[in-house]
Design a protein around this motif. Structure first.
Motif, PDB file in Angstrom:
ATOM      1  N   SER A 155       0.820  -1.206   0.000  1.00 54.46           N
ATOM      2  CA  SER A 155       0.000   0.000   0.000  1.00 54.46           C
ATOM      3  C   SER A 155       0.859   1.263   0.000  1.00 54.46           C
ATOM      4  CB  SER A 155      -0.907   0.000   1.231  1.00 54.46           C
ATOM      5  OG  SER A 155      -0.114   0.049   2.399  1.00 54.46           O
ATOM      6  N   ASN A 156       0.196   2.396  -0.179  1.00 45.98           N
ATOM      7  CA  ASN A 156       0.877   3.681  -0.081  1.00 45.98           C
ATOM      8  C   ASN A 156       1.092   4.026   1.388  1.00 45.98           C
ATOM      9  OD1 ASN A 156       0.955   4.261  -2.867  1.00 45.98           O
ATOM     10  ND2 ASN A 156      -1.189   4.880  -2.803  1.00 45.98           N
ATOM     11  N   PRO A 157       2.139   4.778   1.692  1.00 47.45           N
ATOM     12  CA  PRO A 157       2.350   5.152   3.093  1.00 47.45           C
ATOM     13  C   PRO A 157       1.272   6.121   3.577  1.00 47.45           C
ATOM     14  CG  PRO A 157       3.936   6.268   1.682  1.00 47.45           C
ATOM     15  CD  PRO A 157       3.168   5.311   0.806  1.00 47.45           C
ATOM     16  N   ALA A 158       0.992   6.051   4.876  1.00 45.33           N
ATOM     17  CA  ALA A 158       0.068   7.003   5.489  1.00 45.33           C
ATOM     18  C   ALA A 158       0.730   8.374   5.580  1.00 45.33           C
ATOM     19  CB  ALA A 158      -0.342   6.518   6.876  1.00 45.33           C
ATOM     20  N   ILE A 159       2.050   8.372   5.746  1.00 42.32           N
ATOM     21  CA  ILE A 159       2.796   9.619   5.877  1.00 42.32           C
ATOM     22  C   ILE A 159       4.250   9.354   5.488  1.00 42.32           C
ATOM     23  CG2 ILE A 159       3.397   9.309   8.314  1.00 42.32           C
ATOM     24  CD1 ILE A 159       2.682  12.271   8.722  1.00 42.32           C
ATOM     25  N   ARG A 160       4.920  10.380   4.944  1.00 42.33           N
ATOM     26  CA  ARG A 160       6.322  10.241   4.543  1.00 42.33           C
ATOM     27  C   ARG A 160       7.019  11.571   4.797  1.00 42.33           C
ATOM     28  NH1 ARG A 160       6.797   7.854  -1.101  1.00 42.33           N
ATOM     29  NH2 ARG A 160       6.891   5.913   0.049  1.00 42.33           N
ATOM     30  N   VAL A 161       8.195  11.522   5.453  1.00 42.36           N
ATOM     31  CA  VAL A 161       8.962  12.746   5.734  1.00 42.36           C
ATOM     32  C   VAL A 161      10.455  12.453   5.648  1.00 42.36           C
ATOM     33  CG1 VAL A 161       7.194  13.711   7.264  1.00 42.36           C
ATOM     34  CG2 VAL A 161       9.045  12.380   8.223  1.00 42.36           C
ATOM     35  N   THR A 162      11.240  13.505   5.607  1.00 38.55           N
ATOM     36  CA  THR A 162      12.693  13.388   5.661  1.00 38.55           C
ATOM     37  C   THR A 162      13.164  13.763   7.055  1.00 38.55           C
ATOM     38  OG1 THR A 162      12.897  13.956   3.323  1.00 38.55           O
ATOM     39  CG2 THR A 162      14.862  14.232   4.682  1.00 38.55           C
ATOM     40  N   ALA A 163      13.992  12.909   7.653  1.00 35.77           N
ATOM     41  CA  ALA A 163      14.540  13.172   8.980  1.00 35.77           C
ATOM     42  C   ALA A 163      15.572  14.299   8.886  1.00 35.77           C
ATOM     43  CB  ALA A 163      15.177  11.906   9.537  1.00 35.77           C
ATOM     44  N   MET A 164      15.435  15.273   9.763  1.00 32.85           N
ATOM     45  CA  MET A 164      16.287  16.459   9.742  1.00 32.85           C
ATOM     46  C   MET A 164      17.178  16.526  10.980  1.00 32.85           C
ATOM     47  SD  MET A 164      15.412  17.645   6.856  1.00 32.85           S
ATOM     48  CE  MET A 164      16.038  19.294   6.762  1.00 32.85           C
ATOM     49  N   PRO A 165      18.218  17.377  10.954  1.00 34.39           N
ATOM     50  CA  PRO A 165      19.143  17.461  12.100  1.00 34.39           C
ATOM     51  C   PRO A 165      18.464  17.782  13.436  1.00 34.39           C
ATOM     52  CG  PRO A 165      20.115  18.532  10.199  1.00 34.39           C
ATOM     53  CD  PRO A 165      18.689  18.180   9.822  1.00 34.39           C
ATOM     54  N   ALA A 166      17.425  18.584  13.437  1.00 37.84           N
ATOM     55  CA  ALA A 166      16.735  18.922  14.688  1.00 37.84           C
ATOM     56  C   ALA A 166      16.034  17.711  15.312  1.00 37.84           C
ATOM     57  CB  ALA A 166      15.711  20.031  14.442  1.00 37.84           C
ATOM     58  N   ASP A 167      15.864  16.645  14.531  1.00 34.98           N
ATOM     59  CA  ASP A 167      15.186  15.436  14.998  1.00 34.98           C
ATOM     60  C   ASP A 167      16.163  14.399  15.541  1.00 34.98           C
ATOM     61  OD1 ASP A 167      12.813  16.575  13.882  1.00 34.98           O
ATOM     62  OD2 ASP A 167      13.390  15.777  11.919  1.00 34.98           O
ATOM     63  N   ALA A 168      17.461  14.755  15.617  1.00 38.14           N
ATOM     64  CA  ALA A 168      18.502  13.769  15.939  1.00 38.14           C
ATOM     65  C   ALA A 168      19.295  14.126  17.190  1.00 38.14           C
ATOM     66  CB  ALA A 168      19.458  13.646  14.751  1.00 38.14           C
ATOM     67  N   ASN A 169      19.957  13.105  17.723  1.00 39.30           N
ATOM     68  CA  ASN A 169      20.871  13.314  18.844  1.00 39.30           C
ATOM     69  C   ASN A 169      22.254  13.701  18.308  1.00 39.30           C
ATOM     70  OD1 ASN A 169      22.208  10.913  18.045  1.00 39.30           O
ATOM     71  ND2 ASN A 169      21.055   9.661  19.493  1.00 39.30           N
ATOM     72  N   ALA A 170      23.219  13.814  19.198  1.00 35.56           N
ATOM     73  CA  ALA A 170      24.560  14.262  18.817  1.00 35.56           C
ATOM     74  C   ALA A 170      25.280  13.282  17.885  1.00 35.56           C
ATOM     75  CB  ALA A 170      25.402  14.483  20.064  1.00 35.56           C
ATOM     76  N   TYR A 171      24.814  12.035  17.809  1.00 32.97           N
ATOM     77  CA  TYR A 171      25.432  11.027  16.954  1.00 32.97           C
ATOM     78  C   TYR A 171      24.773  10.929  15.581  1.00 32.97           C
ATOM     79  CZ  TYR A 171      27.568   9.698  21.332  1.00 32.97           C
ATOM     80  OH  TYR A 171      28.261   9.724  22.507  1.00 32.97           O
ATOM     81  N   GLY A 172      23.729  11.740  15.350  1.00 33.61           N
ATOM     82  CA  GLY A 172      23.042  11.714  14.067  1.00 33.61           C
ATOM     83  C   GLY A 172      21.939  10.682  13.973  1.00 33.61           C
TER      84      GLY A 172
END
Length: 123
Positions: free
Chosen positions: A4-21
């Motif tokens: 099926s098609n995804p319900a939602i799709r996004v790109t993970a950005m730096p603000a969404d990550a810890n210090a290790y990426g």
């Protein structure tokens, strides 16, 4: 990966990550809750609220720049509630290969304007 098609799709950005990426697990769970919520609202034909999240499994990390796709399917419908199985997949920015990263089950309850539970199938 689901057909099926995804319900939602996004790109993970730096603000969404810890210090290790690595992307925060809470960010990923929020995205999955949003995707499952879209499916629940369509099925309930109105507002549906999250009441539980069960069986969360983190299989692989998500990195900054990865495309994250959330797939959600209704597993069970009760009188006022729905259980929605949700899987999140990652795809590296320059790849076609998708990998399952997280799975969970979300329970939603259909509610009316008064925030009281209402039947999923109208009423």
């Amino acid at each position: 990966m689901p057909d099926s098609n995804p319900a939602i799709r996004v790109t993970a950005m730096p603000a969404d990550a810890n210090a290790y990426g690595d992307i925060f697990g809470g960010w990923l769970m929020s995205l999955m809750d949003s995707g499952a919520g879209l499916v629940a609202a369509r099925r309930a034909k109105g507002r549906a609220v999250t009441v539980a999240m069960d069986g969360v499994e983190f299989h692989k990390p998500v990195k900054v720049g990865d495309e994250v796709s959330v797939y959600a399917a209704i597993e069970k419908v009760g009188r006022t509630s729905m259980v929605i199985h949700t899987d999140a997949y990652r795809r590296e920015r320059h790849s076609e290969d998708e990998q399952l990263v997280t799975s969970a089950k979300f329970t939603f309850v259909a509610v009316g304007d008064d925030n009281a539970p209402r039947p999923v199938d109208g009423g």
